[in-house]
Motif scaffolding. Structure first.
Motif, PDB file in Angstrom:
ATOM      1  N   ASN A 125       0.869  -1.176   0.000  1.00 42.62           N
ATOM      2  CA  ASN A 125       0.000   0.000   0.000  1.00 42.62           C
ATOM      3  C   ASN A 125       0.905   1.224   0.000  1.00 42.62           C
ATOM      4  N   ARG A 164      -0.790   5.314  -5.799  1.00 39.43           N
ATOM      5  CA  ARG A 164      -0.815   4.085  -6.576  1.00 39.43           C
ATOM      6  C   ARG A 164       0.438   3.252  -6.297  1.00 39.43           C
ATOM      7  N   ASN A 340      -5.314  -1.017   8.868  1.00 46.48           N
ATOM      8  CA  ASN A 340      -4.168  -1.916   9.077  1.00 46.48           C
ATOM      9  C   ASN A 340      -3.018  -1.626   8.115  1.00 46.48           C
ATOM     10  N   GLU A 342       0.761  -3.121   6.315  1.00 43.30           N
ATOM     11  CA  GLU A 342       1.368  -4.373   5.871  1.00 43.30           C
ATOM     12  C   GLU A 342       2.860  -4.179   5.605  1.00 43.30           C
TER      13      GLU A 342
ATOM     14  N   LYS B 122      -6.133 -11.451  -3.444  1.00 43.03           N
ATOM     15  CA  LYS B 122      -5.193 -10.533  -2.821  1.00 43.03           C
ATOM     16  C   LYS B 122      -5.325  -9.244  -3.620  1.00 43.03           C
ATOM     17  N   ARG B 124      -4.406  -6.037  -5.101  1.00 41.06           N
ATOM     18  CA  ARG B 124      -3.130  -5.364  -5.391  1.00 41.06           C
ATOM     19  C   ARG B 124      -3.269  -3.857  -5.276  1.00 41.06           C
ATOM     20  N   ASN B 125      -4.220  -3.317  -6.012  1.00 39.05           N
ATOM     21  CA  ASN B 125      -4.460  -1.872  -5.994  1.00 39.05           C
ATOM     22  C   ASN B 125      -5.967  -1.686  -5.987  1.00 39.05           C
ATOM     23  N   SER B 166      -5.431  -2.617   1.783  1.00 39.83           N
ATOM     24  CA  SER B 166      -5.238  -3.511   2.942  1.00 39.83           C
ATOM     25  C   SER B 166      -6.495  -3.731   3.757  1.00 39.83           C
ATOM     26  N   ILE B 341      -1.830  -1.845 -14.567  1.00 39.05           N
ATOM     27  CA  ILE B 341      -2.811  -2.558 -13.744  1.00 39.05           C
ATOM     28  C   ILE B 341      -2.303  -3.960 -13.449  1.00 39.05           C
ATOM     29  N   GLU B 342      -2.744  -4.544 -12.328  1.00 35.84           N
ATOM     30  CA  GLU B 342      -2.257  -5.847 -11.885  1.00 35.84           C
ATOM     31  C   GLU B 342      -3.430  -6.793 -11.629  1.00 35.84           C
ATOM     32  N   ASP B 345      -6.309  -6.335  -8.904  1.00 36.66           N
ATOM     33  CA  ASP B 345      -6.753  -4.954  -8.664  1.00 36.66           C
ATOM     34  C   ASP B 345      -8.280  -4.930  -8.561  1.00 36.66           C
TER      35      ASP B 345
END
Lengths: 421, 421
Positions: A125, A164, A340, A342, B122, B124-125, B166, B341-342, B345
């Motif tokens: 993040n 980002r 939170n 990380e 998970k 990512r963004n 997060s 981008i991932e 996301d």
């Protein structure tokens, strides 16, 4: 605190003395990486040392230094990572066993110039703060009201916003000038094209070393336990894209095309000798932001611009210690609502401007909204960054054998890409 | 397009018909997980099926369904993941080989009520857009100028901002009311305490299935190739914290204490039969935002509040198709400056309000800034969300054996935590 001599020659003014021992990741060819430290003009492959048995007493996981990112190493916790740093200092002190063995070691040391450094952490993040009173005041004077340059909330909280993570890149990664919507105030609708007001922002970022759970708060007086180390951070900004898009939800495409960071993370422990007082705060803050001792770090910073035609021109000299809001205050504020954190999170400071015009941390301020062009060494002038310019940021604390530096983050700007629709 | 019958009994009004086949991850006890789909009242453990040899012809990686997150599965690409979805539809059609073998299979099917679903990707963004014209207008009327409710940029771009990855949590994760700085307009400085204006925002989010490199742009007419699927998204908001902090850099602690998502990702392919026209745009957009065909999906949405004393009260009924800016426009805008981008996301829509008061997607709008309290089934009223309230969002497209639904995202709000300084 005299640092003993190393058996590696460390040039005068090196950022990478035995007092430093930062951590990074370098490329060993396609798909192979290793965690490394920097000493003098060399990088040290910690994976090779580990596999040769040198870290045996520290009981490290077998592949801890062959990871693509530092996140698993950082996750071992400060007790372990500090022990690794201290042990590396011993190994590279004159007279160590490693010195005696060094002739038989291969591929442990490489010239820094000969290796490619990688982004050292997987950034989970990313948040950008706005913690320089001088920078916030300059922006307020230019774009709002000189009599009320700071917005009402600024003295009560370290203002910040989410940035980002995906587009954070390591030093020497080429970036393209961004395209976007730009609105000429004289027209009634926006045009589309390359940004004409590309800017850097001189910042530093800290990297999280210890996670929390949703609902947890980090106390301002314990915040440094959660910080692994620091980096140089160039928060690239396209001022014309930003000004049209940012009301009411904040900066977005004017920022997220790229942010550039230095390859080495310098630990808070290495910076400890350079702890200094933070600026006094003019307004009493809420209890959760009150520090028992208000301290920060004395880190000298500079920005240079290199053009195709000329060597560098230093355009800014500033210092991290100027920031009004400290890293512990930033982290306490960020988590006071239970957000939170990380391992691998990055928290950038905001532009670090000092009180004098030479210390302003962006072209926007240095050339005062285009009204005071900067003179470069090749005779040209700049109000913003041009294609082909290389922006170089450097930072260090201390001098001589005690110097603890960050190396640099340098980035060349390529022309905007053509759009295919 | 008649869906064949399944050998699993699918109740009427189930979101999880054979036409759906969404993907999620469930917990199999500490440290063990499996990718699953939902059919009727059951979840199907895809890892058990894979290990029993059922996906043999698809040549999937061995542990693809025992991953904690869907990211590696999604990364296989649409050709593969669509083939998996179709093959699951075959396996659960009446008369399949699996039906014949089903008596000998253990631990493949579990009642949904008996398992704990986990956050499926998970993240990512995370970016939050602001794409409902009705919502943006309502906010503008309440807080700015009824005559100029939309800001000048709103009709030219899908306005958005970066949010916190997060703190995105899955349905049924308890959240605490956030603490923070709150400024009474009558006072000259902020106070500290629990938010008094906790709100939900009814949103949907899409999840990225294909990555890009820094500098790449996603064409508006190819954007759906990059979208794996969609989820329900509750963008929790603390209005009082937000209003004091958000100028000039946007929402921060008023949002990042939690966002809640539904556990199942419904693929774009499952939603295809529910494609419909998107609203006409009143102002001509720049070429990079022009779609050959402006389409979206017809997804009915509702929000209910359940209190300790009473069953649910439905407080909002809306539809995803109302959004002025489409997902392809959001993604094309986000990447027009080269932002990469991932996979994993998440891009949320912004509050999905319709034109009628019953369709407004937040308490702020439903109770019109506190002036029109909502009546709940237990006789109590609400202008914002109280401790102990459970907020439930549901969504589905189609009906009967063709119904493709999202299940729900439901979240109970706990009191604020005490602060230790």
């Amino acid at each position: 605190m005299n640092q003993p001599k190393s058996w590696i020659e460390i040039p005068e003014n090196s950022d990478f003395t035995l007092a430093n021992i930062p951590f990074g990741v370098y490329s060993k060819g396609k798909g192979h990486f290793a965690v490394a430290t920097a000493i003098g003009e060399y990088i040290v492959d910690l994976d090779m040392l580990h596999k040769a048995g040198y870290f045996g007493l520290l009981e490290l996981p077998k592949n801890i230094f062959s990871s693509r990112y530092l996140n698993p190493f950082i996750a071992l916790g400060k007790e372990k990572t500090n022990a690794v740093r201290k042990y590396i200092q011993e190994l590279f002190t004159k007279g160590s066993t490693l010195e005696k063995d060094s002739k038989s070691l291969v591929n442990v040391l490489h010239k820094q110039q000969e290796v490619k450094m990688l982004l050292p952490v997987k950034v989970r993040n990313y948040t950008d703060f706005y913690s320089s009173k001088e920078h916030a005041t300059n922006v307020g004077v230019m774009f709002r009201d000189p009599e009320n340059a700071l917005l009402p909330n600024w003295l009560h909280m370290p203002v910040g916003y989410h940035g980002r993570a995906s587009s954070i890149v390591v030093s020497e990664t080429l970036i393209h000038r961004p395209n976007g919507q730009i609105k000429d105030p004289a027209k009634d609708k926006p045009d589309f094209g390359p940004s004409k007001r590309l800017d850097f922002e001189l910042e530093m970022a800290f990297v999280i070393g210890k996670e929390t759970q949703l609902g947890d708060m980090v106390s301002v007086n314990k915040a440094e336990e959660y910080i692994f180390g620091m980096m140089l951070f160039n928060d690239w900004s396209a001022r014309d894209i930003q000004v049209w898009e940012y009301v009411p939800l904040g900066p977005f495409l004017g920022k997220n095309f790229a942010s550039s960071v230095s390859p080495w993370i310098v630990t808070l422990e290495a910076l400890e000798p350079y702890r200094t007082k933070a600026p006094e705060q003019s307004v009493e803050v809420l209890p959760y932001l009150k520090e028992k001792q208000r301290t920060t770090f004395d880190i000298q910073l500079e920005v240079a611009i290199a053009t195709k035609e000329a060597k560098e021109t230093v355009v800014c000299q500033s210092n991290f210690k100027h920031l009004y809001w400290t890293m512990p205050q930033q982290l306490a504020h960020h988590t006071i609502n239970g957000c939170n954190i990380e391992i691998g999170d990055m928290y950038a400071s905001g532009t670090i401007s000092g009180t004098t015009p030479e210390s302003f941390g962006s072209m926007l301020e240095l050339a005062w909204k285009g009204s005071k062009p900067l003179q470069l060494a090749d005779g040209s002038t700049r109000v913003f960054i041009q294609d082909g310019d290389k922006v170089i940021m450097r930072g260090h604390a201390g001098e001589g054998t005690q110097r603890v530096g960050f190396g640099c983050v340098q980035t060349e700007v390529l022309p905007a890409k053509n759009i295919e629709i």
